[in-house]
Motif scaffolding. Structure first.
Motif, PDB file in Angstrom:
ATOM      1  N   THR A   6       8.297  -4.834   3.447  1.00 24.20           N
ATOM      2  CA  THR A   6       9.573  -5.735   3.839  1.00 24.20           C
ATOM      3  C   THR A   6       9.447  -6.697   2.522  1.00 24.20           C
ATOM      4  OG1 THR A   6       9.510  -5.286   6.200  1.00 24.20           O
ATOM      5  CG2 THR A   6      10.844  -7.201   5.432  1.00 24.20           C
ATOM      6  N   ALA A   9      10.798  -5.081  -0.533  1.00 20.73           N
ATOM      7  CA  ALA A   9      12.110  -4.765  -0.311  1.00 20.73           C
ATOM      8  C   ALA A   9      13.016  -5.951  -0.812  1.00 20.73           C
ATOM      9  CB  ALA A   9      12.611  -4.169   1.082  1.00 20.73           C
ATOM     10  N   ALA A  51      11.329  -0.746  -7.666  1.00 27.11           N
ATOM     11  CA  ALA A  51      11.952   0.409  -6.683  1.00 27.11           C
ATOM     12  C   ALA A  51      10.645   1.542  -6.636  1.00 27.11           C
ATOM     13  CB  ALA A  51      13.134   0.955  -7.343  1.00 27.11           C
ATOM     14  N   VAL A  54       8.093   0.121  -4.358  1.00 21.43           N
ATOM     15  CA  VAL A  54       8.707   0.375  -2.910  1.00 21.43           C
ATOM     16  C   VAL A  54       8.613   1.577  -2.308  1.00 21.43           C
ATOM     17  CG1 VAL A  54      10.739   0.036  -1.616  1.00 21.43           C
ATOM     18  CG2 VAL A  54      10.178  -1.632  -3.200  1.00 21.43           C
ATOM     19  N   ALA A  58       6.378   2.540   0.713  1.00 25.62           N
ATOM     20  CA  ALA A  58       6.957   3.172   1.831  1.00 25.62           C
ATOM     21  C   ALA A  58       6.519   4.423   2.389  1.00 25.62           C
ATOM     22  CB  ALA A  58       8.573   3.100   1.426  1.00 25.62           C
ATOM     23  N   SER A  71      14.521   4.705  -0.763  1.00 28.11           N
ATOM     24  CA  SER A  71      13.968   3.852  -1.883  1.00 28.11           C
ATOM     25  C   SER A  71      13.751   4.747  -3.278  1.00 28.11           C
ATOM     26  CB  SER A  71      12.366   3.436  -1.392  1.00 28.11           C
ATOM     27  OG  SER A  71      12.442   3.005  -0.214  1.00 28.11           O
ATOM     28  N   SER A 114      19.685  -1.151  -1.595  1.00 27.82           N
ATOM     29  CA  SER A 114      18.601  -2.149  -1.680  1.00 27.82           C
ATOM     30  C   SER A 114      18.684  -2.896  -0.369  1.00 27.82           C
ATOM     31  CB  SER A 114      18.483  -3.237  -2.841  1.00 27.82           C
ATOM     32  OG  SER A 114      18.362  -2.123  -4.053  1.00 27.82           O
ATOM     33  N   ILE A 117      17.556  -0.980   2.795  1.00 25.79           N
ATOM     34  CA  ILE A 117      16.138  -0.709   2.511  1.00 25.79           C
ATOM     35  C   ILE A 117      15.656  -2.243   3.255  1.00 25.79           C
ATOM     36  CG2 ILE A 117      14.226  -0.666   1.332  1.00 25.79           C
ATOM     37  CD1 ILE A 117      15.856   1.023  -0.886  1.00 25.79           C
ATOM     38  N   VAL A 118      16.056  -3.243   2.750  1.00 25.42           N
ATOM     39  CA  VAL A 118      15.596  -4.508   3.245  1.00 25.42           C
ATOM     40  C   VAL A 118      15.744  -4.596   4.803  1.00 25.42           C
ATOM     41  CG1 VAL A 118      15.877  -7.064   3.243  1.00 25.42           C
ATOM     42  CG2 VAL A 118      15.847  -5.893   1.166  1.00 25.42           C
ATOM     43  N   ALA A 121      13.501  -1.920   6.649  1.00 23.27           N
ATOM     44  CA  ALA A 121      12.293  -2.371   6.511  1.00 23.27           C
ATOM     45  C   ALA A 121      11.640  -3.508   7.311  1.00 23.27           C
ATOM     46  CB  ALA A 121      11.616  -2.761   5.158  1.00 23.27           C
TER      47      ALA A 121
END
Length: 135
Positions: A6, A9, A51, A54, A58, A71, A114, A117-118, A121
């Protein structure tokens, strides 16, 4: 590990927002030239690297496959930014300017992915959240 994901991200999202700032500050420089965009270019490489990290984190954190794929997509889109810029520079003139427009559109796609993803996560890092619920 999921809290670390997290945080990474969020760092990725911050870097993407900074990219937009640096692109705008280069474009609105009193005398925009190649040197005006140097910070934007430098951070672009950083976005690719973040990236990729990440994506690896992940996969290591065993999050749902869609999050790992998202990601990886951001890393691929960030590499595509360099390809778009190279093609636009090679074309020069009006065709190059039109191709460079894709650079901004691709940047928006990177920002959207992105952000997703945030959000995902962050949901996964909360205690008691099953993996299937976060996707």
């Amino acid at each position: 590990m999921r809290k670390f994901l997290t945080a990474l991200a969020a760092l990725l999202m911050l870097a993407v927002v900074a990219q937009f700032f640096l692109a705008a500050s280069g474009a609105f420089d009193p005398a925009p030239n190649d040197e005006s965009f140097q910070p934007h270019r430098a951070l672009g490489g950083g976005v690719v690297l973040i990236a990729l990290v990440v994506t690896v984190v992940a996969a290591t954190a065993r999050v749902p496959g869609r999050l790992i794929g998202m990601s990886g997509l951001v890393a691929g889109l960030a590499v595509l930014q360099f390809v778009i810029a190279a093609i636009a520079t090679a074309l020069d003139g009006t065709p190059g300017g039109l191709v460079f427009g894709l650079h901004a559109v691709n940047g928006l796609a990177i920002m959207a992915a992105s952000g997703r993803i945030v959000r995902q996560a962050g949901q996964l890092s909360r205690p008691g959240t099953p993996a299937r619920q976060a996707s």
